[in-house]
Design an enzyme around this catalytic site. Structure first.
Site, PDB file in Angstrom:
ATOM      1  N   VAL A  87       4.553   1.063   1.360  1.00  0.00           N
ATOM      2  CA  VAL A  87       4.865  -0.088   2.211  1.00  0.00           C
ATOM      3  C   VAL A  87       4.955  -1.339   1.350  1.00  0.00           C
ATOM      4  O   VAL A  87       4.086  -1.593   0.510  1.00  0.00           O
ATOM      5  CB  VAL A  87       3.804  -0.266   3.319  1.00  0.00           C
ATOM      6  CG1 VAL A  87       4.144  -1.473   4.184  1.00  0.00           C
ATOM      7  CG2 VAL A  87       3.699   0.988   4.170  1.00  0.00           C
TER       8      VAL A  87
ATOM      9  N   LYS B 241       8.617   0.294   5.053  1.00  0.00           N
ATOM     10  CA  LYS B 241       8.011   1.560   4.656  1.00  0.00           C
ATOM     11  C   LYS B 241       9.119   2.428   4.056  1.00  0.00           C
ATOM     12  O   LYS B 241      10.071   2.802   4.747  1.00  0.00           O
ATOM     13  CB  LYS B 241       7.400   2.260   5.864  1.00  0.00           C
ATOM     14  CG  LYS B 241       6.728   3.581   5.549  1.00  0.00           C
ATOM     15  CD  LYS B 241       6.399   4.314   6.848  1.00  0.00           C
ATOM     16  CE  LYS B 241       4.972   4.690   6.942  1.00  0.00           C
ATOM     17  NZ  LYS B 241       4.661   5.423   8.193  1.00  0.00           N
TER      18      LYS B 241
ATOM     19  N   GLY C  11       0.744   5.721   1.111  1.00  0.00           N
ATOM     20  CA  GLY C  11       0.094   6.822   1.810  1.00  0.00           C
ATOM     21  C   GLY C  11       0.769   8.119   1.484  1.00  0.00           C
ATOM     22  O   GLY C  11       1.555   8.212   0.529  1.00  0.00           O
TER      23      GLY C  11
ATOM     24  N   GLY D 231       0.824  -1.203   0.000  1.00  0.00           N
ATOM     25  CA  GLY D 231       0.000   0.000   0.000  1.00  0.00           C
ATOM     26  C   GLY D 231       0.852   1.244   0.000  1.00  0.00           C
ATOM     27  O   GLY D 231       2.081   1.180   0.058  1.00  0.00           O
TER      28      GLY D 231
ATOM     29  N   ASP E 121      -4.130   9.763  15.270  1.00  0.00           N
ATOM     30  CA  ASP E 121      -4.632   9.311  13.963  1.00  0.00           C
ATOM     31  C   ASP E 121      -5.101   7.862  14.047  1.00  0.00           C
ATOM     32  O   ASP E 121      -4.835   7.057  13.160  1.00  0.00           O
ATOM     33  CB  ASP E 121      -3.539   9.464  12.891  1.00  0.00           C
ATOM     34  CG  ASP E 121      -4.086   9.332  11.478  1.00  0.00           C
ATOM     35  OD1 ASP E 121      -5.308   9.543  11.278  1.00  0.00           O
ATOM     36  OD2 ASP E 121      -3.309   9.002  10.563  1.00  0.00           O
TER      37      ASP E 121
END
Length: 155
Positions: free
Chosen positions: A18, A33, A13, A11, A130
């Site tokens: 990652v 990451k 962000g 994924g 978060d």
């Protein structure tokens, strides 16, 4: 990064991508990451790295994702984490599609683990800021808090 073999992209962000990877030295699967911005170019990246790394170093708990290694290669930062199967968000979507909602006992178990991790963080003076299903990682029946880049320390 010579010790790692990238298996697949998991994924991405705002600050990084990652990957699932294989550690050639330890024969274990990890999550890496890769931060998108060069460390020397962006002060915001430095702030995020410092927050996340400090938060992870001071918050070692079974319900907080484990940081294994930090690699700085040509001013690109790689954070190596323990591998988790997916996020709680992914599990929730998958189970909804399969018409197999969480039982009350499962919800209690998930909530208990999240609250255990948060209690530990708060005891150490850290606030996550978060917390959402996408930042809660799952491996089998274990839930761990991740993405501590927005954490602050209550001084």
């Amino acid at each position: 990064m010579d010790n790692y073999l990238i298996i697949e992209k998991l994924g991405s962000g705002t600050f990084g991508v990652v990957y699932k990877a294989f550690n050639k030295q330890t024969d274990e699967i990890v999550a890496i990451k890769k931060l998108l911005h060069k460390y020397e170019e962006s002060s915001s990246v430095k702030i995020i790295i410092n927050r996340e790394v400090k938060s992870l170093v001071f918050n070692k708990h079974e319900n907080i994702v484990k940081l294994k290694e930090i690699i700085n290669e040509k001013n690109t930062i790689f954070l190596v984490f323990e591998y988790m199967q997916g996020s709680l968000h992914h599990c929730m979507v998958h189970r909804t599609k399969a018409n197999a909602p969480f039982s009350e006992a499962e919800v209690r178990h998930v909530c208990f683990q999240i609250l255990q991790g948060l209690a530990y963080m708060h005891h150490n003076g850290y606030i996550h800021r978060d917390l959402k299903p996408g930042n809660l990682l799952v491996y089998n029946d274990v839930v761990k808090i991740s993405d501590l880049g927005a954490c602050t320390r209550d001084e």
